[in-house]
Design a protein around this motif. Structure first.
Motif, PDB file in Angstrom:
ATOM      1  N   VAL A 141     -13.988  -4.122  -5.396  1.00 40.61           N
ATOM      2  CA  VAL A 141     -13.382  -3.641  -4.161  1.00 40.61           C
ATOM      3  C   VAL A 141     -14.297  -4.033  -3.011  1.00 40.61           C
ATOM      4  O   VAL A 141     -15.387  -3.473  -2.847  1.00 40.61           O
ATOM      5  N   THR A 142     -13.871  -4.995  -2.213  1.00 42.79           N
ATOM      6  CA  THR A 142     -14.742  -5.600  -1.199  1.00 42.79           C
ATOM      7  C   THR A 142     -14.671  -4.896   0.153  1.00 42.79           C
ATOM      8  O   THR A 142     -15.446  -5.221   1.039  1.00 42.79           O
ATOM      9  N   GLN A 143     -13.720  -3.954   0.298  1.00 39.62           N
ATOM     10  CA  GLN A 143     -13.527  -3.324   1.601  1.00 39.62           C
ATOM     11  C   GLN A 143     -13.186  -1.848   1.439  1.00 39.62           C
ATOM     12  O   GLN A 143     -12.793  -1.397   0.359  1.00 39.62           O
ATOM     13  N   GLU A 144     -13.313  -1.120   2.539  1.00 43.49           N
ATOM     14  CA  GLU A 144     -12.767   0.227   2.625  1.00 43.49           C
ATOM     15  C   GLU A 144     -11.861   0.296   3.845  1.00 43.49           C
ATOM     16  O   GLU A 144     -11.988  -0.498   4.783  1.00 43.49           O
ATOM     17  N   VAL A 145     -10.902   1.216   3.797  1.00 48.23           N
ATOM     18  CA  VAL A 145      -9.890   1.323   4.843  1.00 48.23           C
ATOM     19  C   VAL A 145     -10.162   2.560   5.683  1.00 48.23           C
ATOM     20  O   VAL A 145     -10.385   3.653   5.149  1.00 48.23           O
ATOM     21  N   PHE A 146     -10.124   2.366   6.975  1.00 52.83           N
ATOM     22  CA  PHE A 146     -10.285   3.483   7.907  1.00 52.83           C
ATOM     23  C   PHE A 146      -8.933   3.770   8.563  1.00 52.83           C
ATOM     24  O   PHE A 146      -8.200   2.853   8.928  1.00 52.83           O
ATOM     25  N   SER A 147      -8.597   5.056   8.687  1.00 50.06           N
ATOM     26  CA  SER A 147      -7.329   5.515   9.282  1.00 50.06           C
ATOM     27  C   SER A 147      -6.110   4.886   8.607  1.00 50.06           C
ATOM     28  O   SER A 147      -5.227   4.334   9.268  1.00 50.06           O
ATOM     29  N   PRO A 148      -6.042   4.952   7.239  1.00 53.72           N
ATOM     30  CA  PRO A 148      -4.853   4.393   6.576  1.00 53.72           C
ATOM     31  C   PRO A 148      -3.608   5.184   6.959  1.00 53.72           C
ATOM     32  O   PRO A 148      -3.673   6.374   7.278  1.00 53.72           O
ATOM     33  N   GLY A 149      -2.452   4.508   6.934  1.00 59.86           N
ATOM     34  CA  GLY A 149      -1.200   5.167   7.265  1.00 59.86           C
ATOM     35  C   GLY A 149      -0.946   5.303   8.747  1.00 59.86           C
ATOM     36  O   GLY A 149      -0.071   6.070   9.158  1.00 59.86           O
ATOM     37  N   SER A 150      -1.691   4.565   9.562  1.00 59.70           N
ATOM     38  CA  SER A 150      -1.488   4.632  11.014  1.00 59.70           C
ATOM     39  C   SER A 150      -1.703   3.260  11.626  1.00 59.70           C
ATOM     40  O   SER A 150      -2.277   2.366  11.002  1.00 59.70           O
ATOM     41  N   GLU A 151      -1.259   3.107  12.871  1.00 60.58           N
ATOM     42  CA  GLU A 151      -1.437   1.834  13.565  1.00 60.58           C
ATOM     43  C   GLU A 151      -2.881   1.603  13.989  1.00 60.58           C
ATOM     44  O   GLU A 151      -3.226   0.523  14.462  1.00 60.58           O
ATOM     45  N   GLY A 204       0.807  -1.214   0.000  1.00 57.78           N
ATOM     46  CA  GLY A 204       0.000   0.000   0.000  1.00 57.78           C
ATOM     47  C   GLY A 204       0.836   1.257   0.000  1.00 57.78           C
ATOM     48  O   GLY A 204       0.335   2.340  -0.324  1.00 57.78           O
ATOM     49  N   ALA A 205       2.121   1.134   0.353  1.00 59.49           N
ATOM     50  CA  ALA A 205       3.007   2.297   0.371  1.00 59.49           C
ATOM     51  C   ALA A 205       3.693   2.485  -0.979  1.00 59.49           C
ATOM     52  O   ALA A 205       3.796   3.601  -1.492  1.00 59.49           O
ATOM     53  N   LYS A 212       0.058  -3.554   3.964  1.00 64.13           N
ATOM     54  CA  LYS A 212       0.780  -2.448   4.601  1.00 64.13           C
ATOM     55  C   LYS A 212      -0.027  -1.156   4.620  1.00 64.13           C
ATOM     56  O   LYS A 212       0.510  -0.063   4.432  1.00 64.13           O
ATOM     57  N   VAL A 213      -1.350  -1.291   4.878  1.00 60.49           N
ATOM     58  CA  VAL A 213      -2.174  -0.082   4.941  1.00 60.49           C
ATOM     59  C   VAL A 213      -1.888   0.731   6.203  1.00 60.49           C
ATOM     60  O   VAL A 213      -2.392   1.843   6.353  1.00 60.49           O
ATOM     61  N   ASP A 214      -1.067   0.172   7.111  1.00 53.28           N
ATOM     62  CA  ASP A 214      -0.664   0.925   8.300  1.00 53.28           C
ATOM     63  C   ASP A 214       0.529   1.832   8.023  1.00 53.28           C
ATOM     64  O   ASP A 214       0.850   2.699   8.849  1.00 53.28           O
ATOM     65  N   ARG A 215       1.195   1.660   6.888  1.00 54.52           N
ATOM     66  CA  ARG A 215       2.409   2.412   6.592  1.00 54.52           C
ATOM     67  C   ARG A 215       2.100   3.877   6.315  1.00 54.52           C
ATOM     68  O   ARG A 215       1.131   4.214   5.627  1.00 54.52           O
ATOM     69  N   VAL A 216       2.960   4.749   6.821  1.00 61.52           N
ATOM     70  CA  VAL A 216       2.837   6.172   6.537  1.00 61.52           C
ATOM     71  C   VAL A 216       2.974   6.379   5.030  1.00 61.52           C
ATOM     72  O   VAL A 216       3.859   5.813   4.390  1.00 61.52           O
TER      73      VAL A 216
END
Length: 647
Positions: free
Chosen positions: A156-166, A103-104, A131-135
Motif C-alpha cells: 500500500v503506497t499511499q494513504e487517503v485523506f478526507s475520503p468520501g468528499s471532494e 472505492g465505493a 473514486k475515493v471522493d465518492r460518498v
C-alpha cells in the motif's frame, strides 16, 4: 530515467472509472490537451457513436503517451461483461496492467474474473482504488476486501485523506520505505535479512527488488485516486513507470506476433492491430500467418492514437501497430512463430440468435456485414446456411445484441432484426461406439473410414488420434479425416455441438486409382454421425455460478427461486442483517433472474454470475435443435451435396 516501450492495459468492472483514468493519464503526459469525459461523450478512447451515446466502452482502444523516456501504449478495454471477448484478446499482449476498483463498490464480479485472468497470464499488475471522493468510500474496507478476495501480497503506497468528499487527497504514508522493505522481505531473502537485522538498504537496490517482485506477481502495489477530480493521477503515472516492466527488445530474434484486434477502415481497408514479441516488420514486407502457406504483403503500418493515426513504416519488437494490406487476416492470428506465453479463456458465448434483414433483397448485404463483424469478433461465430438462407450468431448477452443492432445501422446503413436468444446446449456420447462409412460408389471414388468415439470427463473438449499407419492410409488422407471430423461435430444427433469426446481413426482404406482427394471429406461426416448415433448422445446445458447478496428478509424467497430454477446452493452466510448465497443455476432457467432479483430487492441486492461449465440435462427439460444443412445420415442426398451435384 527508464527508456523503452510498455504495453499497458487498463481493466475494470463496468463503471469503476477506467476510461476516466485513461483520459487523465493521456492528459498528464501531454498526449491530449484536455481530459475527456464519458458522461459528456468526449472521451478520447470512446470514439464510436454508440459508445458516446451510451456512455460505455464496447471496443478496446489504443492510445500512446510518452513519460520519463518511456513510450506507453495504453489499451483501454470494455468493462461490461457482454464484451469480455474484447478484454480477453487484449490481455495476451500486455506487459503490465492497472486493475481499477471502485472505492465505493469495492471488488465486484468482473473484478474477480479479471484478476483470475491476470493471474493465469502472469501479467504484472498495479491495483488502483478509484473514486475515493465518492460518498461511502472506506479505503480500509476496500483493502480488506482485496486481501480477502484477490491477494494479500499488497504494498500500500499511499494513504487517503478526507475520503468520501471532494476534498480528498492522497499522499505517501510516513514510513514509506520501511513499509516497502517489509513488503519486499516477503519474497526476497536479501531484503528479509535486512528487515530482520534492521540494516539500511540502498533505495535503488530496494526499488529493483520491488520491481522484480511486481514482475513476478509476488507483489501488488496499491494506489488511490479520484480520476474524476484528477486526484492521484500523477502518482499513478509515476507508479506505472516506477514498478511495471517494459517490453523486452528482441529485434534480432525470429519473428513472432499476435493480431489482437481487427478493424475495417472505410478508406484504408482492413487494419490488423498487431503486437510484436520479437523481430521487426516494415512496409512492403510479406507476412505468413501461422498455419497458412499464403504470404501477404504489408501496404502500410500506422500507430493509432484513439481515432487518429500516424504512419510509422515499421514495428519493432515490443511495439504495437496497425498493419494494412493483409486481406485474409483474422483476430487471433499468429504472425511468424507462436509466442511463448500462456493463454486464457474468459469469454464463452452461451446464447445464439438468428439475424433477419429488413427486406429480403438486403440479405447479401447483411451477410457481408456480419462476416466483417465476425472477423473483428470471432466469438460471434457467424453460421450461414445456404439451403435455408439463415444467419446464426453467438452472443454473450442482451447488451451486446443491442450494440450490434446499432453498429450495423451506423456502419452499414442496414436495419437488422434478431430472434429471441436461445441457450446454446451441447451434447456428448454416452458410451464407446464405432461408426463406419464405405464410400465406393458411384465411381470414381473410394474412401473407407471407421471411427471409434468414447466419452470423456466434463470440460475435456475434443480429442483426436489415429491408430493406423501411413502404409494403410497415407497421412494426407488422414489429415483430411481429421479436418473433416472437427467440422462434422458442430452438430450431433440432437442438433448441438459435440464435446467431451475422443475420436480415434481405427480403420481406413483408399484406392490407388479410384480415390479422389475429396473423398474422405465425403465419407468422414457419415462415419462421425453413425458413431454418435450408435453411442447415443447426452444433452448438456450451460451452468452459471452466482453470488447473491441482499437483506436477510429476502433469503427464504431467494432459496425457493433457486430450487424452482433447478439450482443447487451452499449454506448462506448471514452478517449484519445481510445474506450472501452462492448457487449454481442452469442458464436456461435463470436468464431473467438478475432483473427479477434486483426488482425484488428494490435495486439494493447484488447479483454476480460467471460461467462454470456444462452438466447433464434431462432431454425433456432441455431443447434439441433442428439440423442446419444436409444431414450426412441421409447418405444419398449428402453425397450429392458434398459432390456439388444437387440441383
Amino acid at each position: 530515467m527508464r527508456t523503452g516501450t510498455m504495453n499497458l492495459g487498463i481493466l475494470a468492472h463496468v463503471d469503476a472509472g477506467k476510461t476516466s483514468v485513461t483520459e487523465q493519464l493521456l492528459f498528464l503526459s501531454g498526449s491530449i490537451r484536455r481530459a475527456g469525459s464519458v458522461d459528456s461523450g468526449t472521451a478520447h478512447t470512446d470514439w464510436l457513436e454508440v459508445e458516446r451515446r451510451r456512455g460505455i466502452s464496447v471496443k478496446s482502444a489504443s492510445s500512446v503517451l510518452q513519460y520519463q523516456g518511456l513510450d506507453i501504449n495504453l489499451i483501454d478495454t470494455p468493462g461490461h461483461v457482454d464484451f469480455i471477448g474484447e478484454v480477453e484478446r487484449c490481455l495476451g499482449v500486455l506487459d503490465g496492467a492497472v486493475l481499477v476498483i471502485s472505492g465505493a463498490e469495492g471488488v465486484q464480479s468482473q473484478t474477480r474474473l479479471l484478476w483470475r485472468a491476470l493471474e493465469q497470464l502472469r501479467v504484472p499488475t498495479l491495483i488502483l482504488v478509484n473514486k475515493v471522493d465518492r460518498v461511502g468510500c472506506q479505503p480500509q474496507e476496500v483493502l480488506d476486501q482485496i486481501r480477502q478476495e484477490l491477494t494479500g501480497r499488497l504494498f500500500v503506497t499511499q494513504e487517503v485523506f478526507s475520503p468520501g468528499s471532494e476534498d480528498c487527497r492522497v499522499a505517501a504514508p510516513s514510513g514509506y520505505w520501511e513499509t516497502a522493505l517489509e513488503a519486499a522481505a516477503e519474497y526476497d531473502d536479501q531484503m528479509a535479512q535486512a528487515f530482520l537485522e534492521e540494516t539500511a538498504v540502498d533505495r535503488e537496490t530496494l526499488l529493483n527488488s520491488l520491481r522484480a517482485g511486481v514482475a513476478a506477481r509476488e507483489l501488488f502495489p496499491v494506489l488511490f485516486a479520484s480520476a474524476k477530480m484528477g486526484v492521484g493521477m500523477k502518482e499513478l503515472l509515476d507508479g506505472i513507470v516506477e514498478f511495471l516492466p517494459q517490453a523486452p527488445q528482441q529485434d534480432e530474434a525470429p519473428l513472432s506476433g499476435v493480431v489482437y484486434k481487427v478493424e475495417h477502415d472505410p478508406v484504408m481497408g482492413k487494419a490488423a492491430h498487431l503486437r510484436l514479441f520479437s523481430g521487426c516488420i516494415k512496409n512492403r514486407d510479406s507476412l505468413t500467418v501461422l498455419g497458412s502457406e499464403q504470404a501477404q504483403k504489408i501496404t502500410q503500418i500506422r500507430r493509432l492514437n484513439g481515432q487518429k493515426a500516424v504512419d510509422i513504416g515499421e514495428i519493432h519488437s515490443g511495439e504495437i501497430g496497425a498493419v494494412y494490406g493483409l486481406s485474409s487476416i483474422k483476430t487471433g492470428d499468429v504472425i511468424g512463430q507462436a509466442p511463448d506465453r500462456p493463454v486464457c479463456k474468459l469469454a464463452v458465448p452461451l446464447l445464439q440468435v438468428q439475424a433477419y434483414p429488413a427486406a429480403e433483397d438486403e440479405l447479401p448485404a447483411l451477410t457481408a456485414a456480419l462476416q466483417e463483424l465476425s472477423e473483428e469478433d470471432p466469438l460471434l461465430n457467424l453460421e450461414w446456411t445456404p439451403e435455408s438462407r439463415e444467419l446464426h450468431l453467438r452472443i454473450t448477452g442482451m447488451i451486446q445484441l443491442e450494440i450490434l443492432t446499432e453498429l450495423i445501422q451506423e456502419r452499414y446503413r442496414l436495419a437488422v432484426r434478431f430472434s429471441a436468444p436461445t441457450v446454446i446446449y451441447k451434447e456428448t456420447p454416452s458410451s464407446p461406439a464405432e461408426g463406419l462409412e464405405v464410400y465406393t460408389m458411384p465411381k470414381p471414388c473410394w474412401a473407407v473410414v471407421k471411427l471409434l468415439v468414447e466419452p470423456l470427463p466434463r470440460g475435456s473438449g475434443i480429442q483426436y488420434e489415429s491408430a493406423i499407419k501411413e502404409k494403410q492410409l497415407p497421412y494426407r488422407y488422414q489429415n483430411h479425416v481429421r479436418t473433416s471430423l472437427f467440422d462434422s461435430i458442430k452438430q450431433g444427433p440432437l442438433g448441438w455441438e459435440v464435446t467431451d469426446a475422443k475420436f480415434t481413426l481405427v480403420d481406413g482404406e483408399h484406392h490407388h486409382v479410384h480415390t479422389h482427394p475429396l473423398d474422405f471429406f465425403v465419407a468422414t461426416p457419415v462415419a462421425v454421425q453413425r458413431a454418435l448415433v450408435n453411442s447415443g448422445t447426452i444433452l448438456l446445458e450451460p451452468m452459471t455460478k452466482v453470488t447473491l447478496s441482499a437483506g436477510e428478509e429476502f433469503l427464504g424467497r431467494v432459496i425457493r427461486d433457486v430450487m424452482n430454477m433447478r439450482g443447487t446452493f451452499d449454506t448462506p452466510l448471514i452478517r449484519q442483517g445481510q445474506f450472501t448465497l452462492e448457487a449454481v443455476l442452469p442458464v436456461a432457467t435463470s436468464l431473467d433472474y438478475p432483473i427479477d432479483f434486483r426488482s425484488m430487492t428494490s435495486g439494493k441486492g447484488t447479483y454476480a454470475s460467471e460461467f462454470c461449465g456444462y452438466q447433464e440435462c434431462p432431454l425433456e427439460l432441455g431443447k434439441t435443435a433442428p439440423r442446419r444443412g444436409v444431414d450426412p445420415l441421409d447418405r444419398s442426398k449428402w453425397i450429392l451435396y458434398a459432390r456439388s451435384a444437387m440441383q
